[in-house]
Design a protein around this motif. Sequence first.
Motif, PDB file in Angstrom:
ATOM      1  N   SER A  30       0.818  -1.218   0.000  1.00 52.61           N
ATOM      2  CA  SER A  30       0.000   0.000   0.000  1.00 52.61           C
ATOM      3  C   SER A  30       0.850   1.265   0.000  1.00 52.61           C
ATOM      4  O   SER A  30       0.338   2.354  -0.305  1.00 52.61           O
ATOM      5  N   ARG A  31       2.119   1.159   0.324  1.00 56.33           N
ATOM      6  CA  ARG A  31       3.001   2.320   0.367  1.00 56.33           C
ATOM      7  C   ARG A  31       3.684   2.596  -0.969  1.00 56.33           C
ATOM      8  O   ARG A  31       4.433   3.570  -1.089  1.00 56.33           O
ATOM      9  N   TYR A  32       3.436   1.740  -1.952  1.00 52.33           N
ATOM     10  CA  TYR A  32       4.103   1.879  -3.241  1.00 52.33           C
ATOM     11  C   TYR A  32       3.128   2.284  -4.337  1.00 52.33           C
ATOM     12  O   TYR A  32       1.996   1.791  -4.405  1.00 52.33           O
ATOM     13  N   HIS A  33       3.617   3.172  -5.181  1.00 54.87           N
ATOM     14  CA  HIS A  33       2.956   3.413  -6.453  1.00 54.87           C
ATOM     15  C   HIS A  33       3.386   2.295  -7.388  1.00 54.87           C
ATOM     16  O   HIS A  33       4.493   1.772  -7.275  1.00 54.87           O
ATOM     17  N   MET A  34       2.503   1.937  -8.340  1.00 57.14           N
ATOM     18  CA  MET A  34       2.807   0.814  -9.223  1.00 57.14           C
ATOM     19  C   MET A  34       2.693   1.231 -10.687  1.00 57.14           C
ATOM     20  O   MET A  34       1.921   2.138 -11.031  1.00 57.14           O
ATOM     21  N   GLY A  35       3.445   0.550 -11.518  1.00 54.00           N
ATOM     22  CA  GLY A  35       3.398   0.859 -12.935  1.00 54.00           C
ATOM     23  C   GLY A  35       3.488  -0.395 -13.790  1.00 54.00           C
ATOM     24  O   GLY A  35       3.969  -1.436 -13.330  1.00 54.00           O
ATOM     25  N   TRP A  36       2.998  -0.270 -15.010  1.00 51.79           N
ATOM     26  CA  TRP A  36       3.154  -1.307 -16.033  1.00 51.79           C
ATOM     27  C   TRP A  36       3.932  -0.706 -17.204  1.00 51.79           C
ATOM     28  O   TRP A  36       3.640   0.406 -17.650  1.00 51.79           O
ATOM     29  N   PHE A  37       4.908  -1.454 -17.672  1.00 54.00           N
ATOM     30  CA  PHE A  37       5.698  -1.089 -18.834  1.00 54.00           C
ATOM     31  C   PHE A  37       5.697  -2.272 -19.795  1.00 54.00           C
ATOM     32  O   PHE A  37       5.329  -3.384 -19.420  1.00 54.00           O
ATOM     33  N   ARG A  38       6.136  -2.021 -21.017  1.00 49.87           N
ATOM     34  CA  ARG A  38       6.243  -3.121 -21.983  1.00 49.87           C
ATOM     35  C   ARG A  38       7.466  -2.910 -22.870  1.00 49.87           C
ATOM     36  O   ARG A  38       7.928  -1.781 -23.045  1.00 49.87           O
ATOM     37  N   GLN A  39       7.949  -4.016 -23.409  1.00 47.48           N
ATOM     38  CA  GLN A  39       9.115  -3.951 -24.280  1.00 47.48           C
ATOM     39  C   GLN A  39       8.948  -4.942 -25.417  1.00 47.48           C
ATOM     40  O   GLN A  39       8.821  -6.147 -25.186  1.00 47.48           O
ATOM     41  N   ALA A  40       8.920  -4.417 -26.618  1.00 48.18           N
ATOM     42  CA  ALA A  40       8.835  -5.236 -27.819  1.00 48.18           C
ATOM     43  C   ALA A  40      10.252  -5.531 -28.308  1.00 48.18           C
ATOM     44  O   ALA A  40      11.191  -4.789 -27.991  1.00 48.18           O
ATOM     45  N   PRO A  41      10.425  -6.596 -29.094  1.00 48.90           N
ATOM     46  CA  PRO A  41      11.765  -6.940 -29.585  1.00 48.90           C
ATOM     47  C   PRO A  41      12.408  -5.779 -30.345  1.00 48.90           C
ATOM     48  O   PRO A  41      11.782  -5.169 -31.212  1.00 48.90           O
ATOM     49  N   GLY A  42      13.629  -5.473 -29.984  1.00 46.91           N
ATOM     50  CA  GLY A  42      14.366  -4.418 -30.664  1.00 46.91           C
ATOM     51  C   GLY A  42      13.979  -3.012 -30.276  1.00 46.91           C
ATOM     52  O   GLY A  42      14.479  -2.047 -30.862  1.00 46.91           O
ATOM     53  N   LYS A  43      13.085  -2.880 -29.298  1.00 41.89           N
ATOM     54  CA  LYS A  43      12.638  -1.549 -28.880  1.00 41.89           C
ATOM     55  C   LYS A  43      12.954  -1.315 -27.408  1.00 41.89           C
ATOM     56  O   LYS A  43      13.183  -2.248 -26.645  1.00 41.89           O
ATOM     57  N   GLU A  44      12.916  -0.047 -27.022  1.00 40.30           N
ATOM     58  CA  GLU A  44      13.140   0.296 -25.621  1.00 40.30           C
ATOM     59  C   GLU A  44      11.885  -0.013 -24.801  1.00 40.30           C
ATOM     60  O   GLU A  44      10.768  -0.059 -25.331  1.00 40.30           O
ATOM     61  N   ARG A  45      12.107  -0.201 -23.520  1.00 43.04           N
ATOM     62  CA  ARG A  45      10.984  -0.399 -22.616  1.00 43.04           C
ATOM     63  C   ARG A  45      10.169   0.902 -22.555  1.00 43.04           C
ATOM     64  O   ARG A  45      10.734   1.990 -22.414  1.00 43.04           O
ATOM     65  N   GLU A  46       8.848   0.767 -22.660  1.00 37.44           N
ATOM     66  CA  GLU A  46       8.001   1.952 -22.692  1.00 37.44           C
ATOM     67  C   GLU A  46       6.899   1.888 -21.650  1.00 37.44           C
ATOM     68  O   GLU A  46       6.424   0.815 -21.278  1.00 37.44           O
ATOM     69  N   PHE A  47       6.504   3.044 -21.202  1.00 35.75           N
ATOM     70  CA  PHE A  47       5.455   3.195 -20.199  1.00 35.75           C
ATOM     71  C   PHE A  47       4.098   2.803 -20.771  1.00 35.75           C
ATOM     72  O   PHE A  47       3.772   3.125 -21.914  1.00 35.75           O
ATOM     73  N   VAL A  48       3.304   2.121 -19.951  1.00 39.11           N
ATOM     74  CA  VAL A  48       1.946   1.753 -20.327  1.00 39.11           C
ATOM     75  C   VAL A  48       0.927   2.438 -19.414  1.00 39.11           C
ATOM     76  O   VAL A  48       0.038   3.145 -19.885  1.00 39.11           O
ATOM     77  N   ALA A  49       1.073   2.219 -18.113  1.00 39.76           N
ATOM     78  CA  ALA A  49       0.105   2.765 -17.161  1.00 39.76           C
ATOM     79  C   ALA A  49       0.718   2.789 -15.773  1.00 39.76           C
ATOM     80  O   ALA A  49       1.642   2.033 -15.481  1.00 39.76           O
ATOM     81  N   ALA A  50       0.186   3.667 -14.926  1.00 40.02           N
ATOM     82  CA  ALA A  50       0.638   3.751 -13.540  1.00 40.02           C
ATOM     83  C   ALA A  50      -0.541   4.042 -12.637  1.00 40.02           C
ATOM     84  O   ALA A  50      -1.533   4.657 -13.068  1.00 40.02           O
TER      85      ALA A  50
END
Length: 123
Positions: A30-50
Amino acid sequence: QVQLVESGGGLVQAGGSLRLSCAASGLTFSRYHMGWFRQAPGKEREFVAAISRSSSTKYADSVKGRFAISRDNAKGTVYLQMNTLKPEDTAVYYCAADSGYGLESRTSPYDYWGLGTQVTVSS
């Protein structure tokens, strides 16, 4: 020892839905903010949602209106409901925990990361 374990990935046809889960242990969730990221082959990891500790949310423009992030503090779990999936959503999806300001779209503020779950959307 902190662990974030993602699940729920798989193969789905375009237009379909998946629900990802990320179970956290070894931290006071409960003390942490959470996020989802994704990474496709050959690409940088990118933000999805928080989602913040108070359940405020933020989305990448590419998923706004299709994805929904939520959390259950009692279960120590964060979810990502993904609807109307597109082939370009294909990636490994990672959850992450942030003890700082929250709703971060950069990877650097996140303290802990899961190992990811594969999502493949066929056309």
